[in-house]
Design an enzyme around this catalytic site. Structure first.
Site, mmCIF file in Angstrom:
data_model
loop_
_atom_site.group_PDB
_atom_site.id
_atom_site.type_symbol
_atom_site.label_atom_id
_atom_site.label_comp_id
_atom_site.label_asym_id
_atom_site.label_seq_id
_atom_site.Cartn_x
_atom_site.Cartn_y
_atom_site.Cartn_z
ATOM 1 N N ASP A 1 50.374 18.396 0.327
ATOM 2 C CA ASP A 1 50.469 19.587 1.177
ATOM 3 C C ASP A 1 49.942 20.780 0.387
ATOM 4 O O ASP A 1 49.680 20.663 -0.809
ATOM 5 C CB ASP A 1 51.904 19.802 1.687
ATOM 6 C CG ASP A 1 52.902 20.158 0.604
ATOM 7 O OD1 ASP A 1 52.665 19.809 -0.575
ATOM 8 O OD2 ASP A 1 53.950 20.761 0.913
ATOM 9 N N TYR B 1 49.316 24.277 -1.762
ATOM 10 C CA TYR B 1 50.041 25.011 -2.799
ATOM 11 C C TYR B 1 51.025 25.970 -2.130
ATOM 12 O O TYR B 1 50.699 26.588 -1.118
ATOM 13 C CB TYR B 1 49.081 25.819 -3.664
ATOM 14 C CG TYR B 1 48.102 24.996 -4.474
ATOM 15 C CD1 TYR B 1 48.540 23.987 -5.334
ATOM 16 C CD2 TYR B 1 46.734 25.246 -4.399
ATOM 17 C CE1 TYR B 1 47.641 23.248 -6.100
ATOM 18 C CE2 TYR B 1 45.824 24.512 -5.162
ATOM 19 C CZ TYR B 1 46.286 23.520 -6.012
ATOM 20 O OH TYR B 1 45.394 22.788 -6.754
ATOM 21 N N PHE C 1 43.772 21.238 -3.040
ATOM 22 C CA PHE C 1 43.626 21.394 -4.490
ATOM 23 C C PHE C 1 42.854 22.641 -4.914
ATOM 24 O O PHE C 1 42.832 22.988 -6.084
ATOM 25 C CB PHE C 1 42.995 20.150 -5.137
ATOM 26 C CG PHE C 1 43.813 18.912 -4.966
ATOM 27 C CD1 PHE C 1 44.986 18.731 -5.679
ATOM 28 C CD2 PHE C 1 43.439 17.934 -4.057
ATOM 29 C CE1 PHE C 1 45.767 17.594 -5.508
ATOM 30 C CE2 PHE C 1 44.209 16.791 -3.867
ATOM 31 C CZ PHE C 1 45.372 16.621 -4.596
ATOM 32 N N HIS D 1 49.484 10.962 -7.717
ATOM 33 C CA HIS D 1 49.053 12.341 -7.512
ATOM 34 C C HIS D 1 48.730 12.986 -8.863
ATOM 35 O O HIS D 1 49.364 12.659 -9.871
ATOM 36 C CB HIS D 1 50.178 13.116 -6.806
ATOM 37 C CG HIS D 1 49.779 14.430 -6.261
ATOM 38 N ND1 HIS D 1 49.734 15.569 -7.032
ATOM 39 C CD2 HIS D 1 49.401 14.812 -5.008
ATOM 40 C CE1 HIS D 1 49.346 16.592 -6.277
ATOM 41 N NE2 HIS D 1 49.138 16.163 -5.047
#
Length: 229
Positions: free
Chosen positions: A68, A70, A81, A191
């Site tokens: 999801d 930041y 990202f 991740h």
């Protein structure tokens, strides 16, 4: 959010139009609208679908799927990202992505986290959930975004092209069943966040393997180097 639905002007619109008429989307719409009205939510409302705007469906060659957005101020802007060029503090997950790129391909570590260059080359920078409440990771999980991003992935999976899917983290890997692994290259890893990167993201080789696959199907490789500003 209403103007964002209208803002999808490219070839994603016919691919996703049916979703806007489904009951789950009406509930999601009202939830997200209420959140923006009463809470601090990221990314800005007019950038929720930026990944789709910058990477039209017909241009998609690689899908990078994260979790999801930041959840701290001045970071999320609709590309998974990525952070805007004026944000000079690179988030830890992206630092780890840059570290892996350096190890794999020799890319230098840039002074910014703006990944628009990737999006414009056909890298769909997507999260499983497209909004988040400030300071509360995954706070918009289970509200309907997962169904919507399923539709995005189904559209990409149906592409005439052979694509690369990079699924980072468990929420991303829950999408595996909807991807044709005989047609597309699908790579999974933990991740890149500091909590999990050392459990298999570092050393995954995904960027080199993606480019090798693209070359093998007659496509140009991705230039993964993000330049200094």
């Amino acid at each position: 959010m209403a103007k964002q639905v209208a803002a999808i002007q490219n070839d994603w619109l016919p691919a996703l139009q049916a979703e806007f008429k489904k009951p789950y989307y009406a509930e999601l719409y009202h939830f997200v609208e209420q959140e923006y009205r009463t809470e601090r939510v990221f990314p800005p409302a007019d950038r929720i679908f930026e990944a789709l705007e910058l990477t039209p469906l017909e241009k998609v060659r690689v899908v990078i799927l994260g979790q999801d957005p930041y959840h701290e101020p001045n970071q999320a802007h609709g590309l998974a990202f990525s952070v805007l060029p004026e944000q000079r503090v690179i988030p830890p997950s992206l630092k780890n992505i840059y570290r892996e790129l350096h190890e794999e391909l020799g890319c230098y570590i840039p002074n910014n986290g703006y990944l628009k260059k990737w999006a414009e080359q056909g890298v769909l920078l997507l999260n499983t959930v497209l909004t988040v409440r400030a300071h509360a990771a995954f706070s918009h999980r289970g509200k309907g975004w997962e169904q919507f991003t399923d539709a995005i992935l189904r559209a990409a999976n149906s592409s005439n092209q052979r694509l690369v899917f990079l699924l980072w983290g468990r929420p991303a890997q829950e999408k595996l069943p909807m991807i044709d692994r005989e047609k597309h290259l699908v790579l999974t890893s933990p991740h890149p966040s500091p909590l999990s990167a050392s459990r298999g993201f570092f050393g995954c080789g995904h960027f080199q393997r993606a480019n090798d696959f693209l070359r093998s199907v007659g496509e140009e490789p991705i230039d993964w180097q993000i330049e200094n500003i």
